[in-house]
Design a protein around this motif. Structure first.
Motif, PDB file in Angstrom:
ATOM      1  N   ILE A  82      88.907 -38.879  37.216  1.00  0.00           N
ATOM      2  CA  ILE A  82      88.785 -38.045  38.475  1.00  0.00           C
ATOM      3  C   ILE A  82      88.357 -36.716  38.078  1.00  0.00           C
ATOM      4  N   LEU A  83      87.245 -36.332  38.765  1.00  0.00           N
ATOM      5  CA  LEU A  83      86.559 -35.013  38.478  1.00  0.00           C
ATOM      6  C   LEU A  83      86.867 -34.075  39.656  1.00  0.00           C
ATOM      7  N   ARG A  84      87.053 -32.776  39.299  1.00  0.00           N
ATOM      8  CA  ARG A  84      86.963 -31.819  40.715  1.00  0.00           C
ATOM      9  C   ARG A  84      86.187 -30.677  39.876  1.00  0.00           C
ATOM     10  N   ALA A  85      85.549 -30.217  40.792  1.00  0.00           N
ATOM     11  CA  ALA A  85      84.489 -29.065  40.406  1.00  0.00           C
ATOM     12  C   ALA A  85      84.424 -27.961  41.630  1.00  0.00           C
ATOM     13  N   GLY A  86      84.557 -26.663  41.150  1.00  0.00           N
ATOM     14  CA  GLY A  86      84.490 -25.622  42.197  1.00  0.00           C
ATOM     15  C   GLY A  86      83.325 -25.422  43.011  1.00  0.00           C
ATOM     16  N   SER A  87      82.225 -25.819  42.512  1.00  0.00           N
ATOM     17  CA  SER A  87      80.884 -25.705  43.302  1.00  0.00           C
ATOM     18  C   SER A  87      79.785 -26.567  42.407  1.00  0.00           C
ATOM     19  N   ALA A  88      78.906 -26.761  43.314  1.00  0.00           N
ATOM     20  CA  ALA A  88      77.996 -27.607  42.797  1.00  0.00           C
ATOM     21  C   ALA A  88      76.357 -27.232  43.267  1.00  0.00           C
ATOM     22  N   ASN A  89      75.296 -27.818  42.824  1.00  0.00           N
ATOM     23  CA  ASN A  89      73.959 -27.528  43.431  1.00  0.00           C
ATOM     24  C   ASN A  89      73.912 -28.605  44.583  1.00  0.00           C
ATOM     25  N   ALA A  90      72.875 -28.661  45.212  1.00  0.00           N
ATOM     26  CA  ALA A  90      72.628 -29.576  46.617  1.00  0.00           C
ATOM     27  C   ALA A  90      72.630 -30.882  46.037  1.00  0.00           C
ATOM     28  N   GLN A  91      72.287 -31.255  44.910  1.00  0.00           N
ATOM     29  CA  GLN A  91      72.211 -32.761  44.486  1.00  0.00           C
ATOM     30  C   GLN A  91      73.566 -33.229  43.766  1.00  0.00           C
ATOM     31  N   ALA A  92      74.312 -32.201  43.541  1.00  0.00           N
ATOM     32  CA  ALA A  92      75.644 -32.288  42.698  1.00  0.00           C
ATOM     33  C   ALA A  92      75.432 -32.800  41.521  1.00  0.00           C
TER      34      ALA A  92
ATOM     35  N   GLU B  23      74.472 -30.223  38.863  1.00  0.00           N
ATOM     36  CA  GLU B  23      75.012 -28.922  38.256  1.00  0.00           C
ATOM     37  C   GLU B  23      76.218 -28.604  38.739  1.00  0.00           C
ATOM     38  N   LEU B  24      77.194 -28.562  38.022  1.00  0.00           N
ATOM     39  CA  LEU B  24      78.678 -28.330  38.404  1.00  0.00           C
ATOM     40  C   LEU B  24      79.192 -27.118  37.623  1.00  0.00           C
ATOM     41  N   GLU B  25      80.214 -26.210  38.441  1.00  0.00           N
ATOM     42  CA  GLU B  25      80.449 -25.293  38.026  1.00  0.00           C
ATOM     43  C   GLU B  25      82.435 -25.349  37.953  1.00  0.00           C
ATOM     44  N   ASP B  26      82.974 -24.873  36.751  1.00  0.00           N
ATOM     45  CA  ASP B  26      84.548 -25.168  37.032  1.00  0.00           C
ATOM     46  C   ASP B  26      84.873 -26.242  37.161  1.00  0.00           C
TER      47      ASP B  26
END
Length: 358
Positions: free
Chosen positions: A160-170, A172-175
């Protein structure tokens, strides 16, 4: 008969609109008065902030009070017709309760469709903004993740992956946090990364910190390659609150076992519930019409209204209990969603049968 059907539909529709808007405006006004400071802090403040809050709060409020507005509107119309002796004239002309139900079918479809669209489209679009503001009931729902907005959830096999934010295409993920689970579903490894970039079906992680179970020392890495095939999708941006998700989002979470946020049956229950609300308005019609026919000989108007309201509230209470039992897994999802509606239909059928017998 078309004239009677149009007259009944128009009378119910007008009262339904006024009742629904009246209750919703009253409730939203109370919110504005109670949380005026928080609301005025939105944006630049002033009346624009109040108007913005009203627009964001309206879909959820309308959806909450729509079923009871349908019930009250139907009962008020039937009481008015009975008081003016128009209802006994309709029954005396040979029109059956079932025929009257069919006359009101367009209204039931309109109310059911509006209820469905509010829950499936309007509420999911306004909920993230309301949670971000954290005003009133949404204060408890606000995500306590250091000012982040709704997290992105993805799944690759058991991971399972959890990311704080992403670009429109998902891509590029952050945190990023990756929860790696074993065959039994237990957490065996937790990977935390500052960022992740998808390139050639592989995720390139930066500033990585890996935690292991059994209290093993963590491992720090500048770069790491993860080859899991996570599924980027817009639905992954939802926080996992099923009551604030569309049917497509619910289906996405069901297909991915709830991303480990909640059990799969929770989202299955709400998926069936989203379909059940479409026919709730017709169930109200099916209850009120035979109830009015039961008092066709005149008198008992107050009793008819009290019985109708009472049965309506019993339905709402049973609906809430059934939904909770479905979320807890005590009953199957379809039964939790459909049992209250089917029970109300059974009561309406019983009243209709007794009326025809008498």
């Amino acid at each position: 008969m078309k004239i009677i059907g149009w007259m009944l539909t128009r009378m119910v529709l007008i009262r339904f609109i006024f009742i629904l808007l009246g209750i919703s405006i009253f409730v939203i006004t109370l919110d504005i008065v109670a949380y005026s400071k928080e609301i005025l802090a939105i944006g630049d403040g002033g009346l624009d902030a109040v108007f913005t809050y009203v627009m964001m709060r309206a879909p959820g409020t309308l959806s909450t009070f729509l079923p009871i507005s349908v019930l009250i509107a139907l009962l008020l119309v039937l009481i008015e017709l009975s008081y003016r002796n128009e209802l006994p004239a309709i029954w005396s002309s040979g029109v059956s309760p079932f025929r009257v139900m069919m006359m009101l079918m367009p209204f039931a479809i309109l109310a059911g469709g509006l209820h469905f669209l509010l829950n499936d489209q309007a509420v999911p679009r306004t909920a993230p903004t309301l949670r971000e503001w954290g005003i009133g009931d949404y204060d408890e729902k606000k995500l306590k993740v250091g000012g982040e907005k709704d997290p992105i959830w993805m799944r690759a096999g058991r991971d399972i992956l959890r990311a704080g934010s992403a670009n429109a295409q998902a891509t590029e993920l952050e945190d990023v946090i990756i929860f790696r689970r074993d065959e039994a579903g237990l957490l065996r490894e937790q990977i935390m990364a500052k960022s992740a970039v998808l390139s050639q079906d592989r995720w390139h992680l930066s500033n990585v910190l890996v935690y292991y179970r059994e209290n093993l020392p963590p491992n720090r890495l500048d770069q790491m390659i993860y080859s899991g095939s996570f599924r980027p999708a817009a639905a992954g941006a939802r926080s996992g609150d099923p009551e604030e998700m569309s049917m497509s989002d619910l289906s996405y979470f069901v297909e991915n076992s709830g991303f480990g946020i909640r059990p799969t049956w929770v989202y299955q229950t709400w998926w069936h519930k989203r379909l059940a609300i479409f026919v709730t308005a017709f169930a109200m019609v099916a209850l009120c019409i035979p109830l009015a026919a039961r008092f066709r000989r005149g008198g008992g108007i107050g009793i008819m209204f009290a019985v109708g309201i009472g049965l309506g509230f019993v339905f709402f209470i049973a609906d809430g209990i059934a939904l909770t039992m479905g979320e807890l897994g005590f009953v199957t999802p379809w039964f939790a969603a459909w049992a209250p509606v089917l029970g109300l239909a059974a009561i309406a059928g019983f009243i209709t049968f007794r009326t025809e017998r008498l």
